[in-house]
Design a protein around this motif. Sequence first.
Motif: not given
Ligand code: TXA
Length: 317
Positions: A25, A52-53, A88, A103, A105-106, A109, A129-130, A169, A171, A184, A214-215
């Motif tokens: 979710y 965020l994604i 990304v 960044s 970069k974005v 998904r 949506a994180p 997902s 990454i 990831r 990143y997280p």
């Molecule tokens: O399955 C998923 O991806 C889920 C569902 C809700 O879509 N979303 C998700 O989001 O896991 P979140 O925020 O929990 O994790 C997003 C990850 C982070 O670990 C971050 O490192 C990576 O995406 N990320 C986001 N934007 C990035 C960027 N510009 N460059 C590198 N990594 C990025």
Amino acid sequence: MITLKEAILKLKSGNIIVIPTETVYGLASSIFNIPGIKKIFELKERPLSNPLIIHIGKINDLNKIAKNISYKAWKLAYNFFPGPLTLVLEKKNYISNLITAGSNKVAIRMPNHQLTLKLINKLGLPIVAPSANLFTYLSPTNAEHVRYSIPILSNSILDGGACNLGIESTIIEFNKNNKPILLRYGAISVENIEFILQEKLLIDNRLTKKKTLYPGMFKKHYAPKSKLIICENFHKCIKLNHKKKIGILSFNEMTKSPLIKEEILLSKSKNIKEATKNFFSSLYKLDSLNLDIILVKKFDNHGLGVSLNDRLLKASS
Ligand code: TXA
Ligand code: MG
């Protein structure tokens, strides 16, 4: 709980909502709602340094968010969208730095969940949506998990049932030479992506070393409140911890010790897909029992087993 119509209205009027996806979710806001995006970070207690994604509703919407998209990126998009792949890519200038944590970069998904695809396409805007959990806590795979983890969101959930896949997902980023890099481990295996690209993935050294940016790459992540311990042999681990309140998360075999409080099997038929789907929800169940420790074993290190082991390591550190 809210209807699709209410969900769209809420997003249009600047609110944030919880959305279902096939992975976990998410906590969503329109990409243009800056106060809403700030609220997401606040509610999750997530540092602003973690990007965020962006979730899109059509494959071609990649063009609206990113530029200089390579043939390889399109190839992955056409093979895996909608589905649990995040790309990304170089961002267009108008995409807020708040979303990308500064960044250029974005992450993008296209989720494979009919309700959420309808939501994005009817709204006519992509959403960020994180995962809808507190920072470092278990990822939610049903509405109940979200209510438990962040109760204040209880009346803002678009309930789409239990998530089909159950982990986040995968990454992928591309380096300057357009080589694909894994950022990831996730619901699509490395082997599967390499098969489509006919090329090996580079594994980002932030995934293997302690240095993190990143997280998803933070050392502690996806963690229950009870201490998670990775064991080689459950009976030995139980003996060592016999004074504690013990839970076991097992792939397919019951340990049946009188010294354990609760035991959950991820897949009786030892099916890794089923185990992945049940992974976070089983940990939520065990974590609600106020156990001292949860014992787990590593999975065979290939396919989805690699993604589950990655989460076990982070949840146990
Ligand atoms: O399955 C998923 O991806 C889920 C569902 C809700 O879509 N979303 C998700 O989001 O896991 P979140 O925020 O929990 O994790 C997003 C990850 C982070 O670990 C971050 O490192 C990576 O995406 N990320 C986001 N934007 C990035 C960027 N510009 N460059 C590198 N990594 C990025
Ligand atoms: Mg997350």
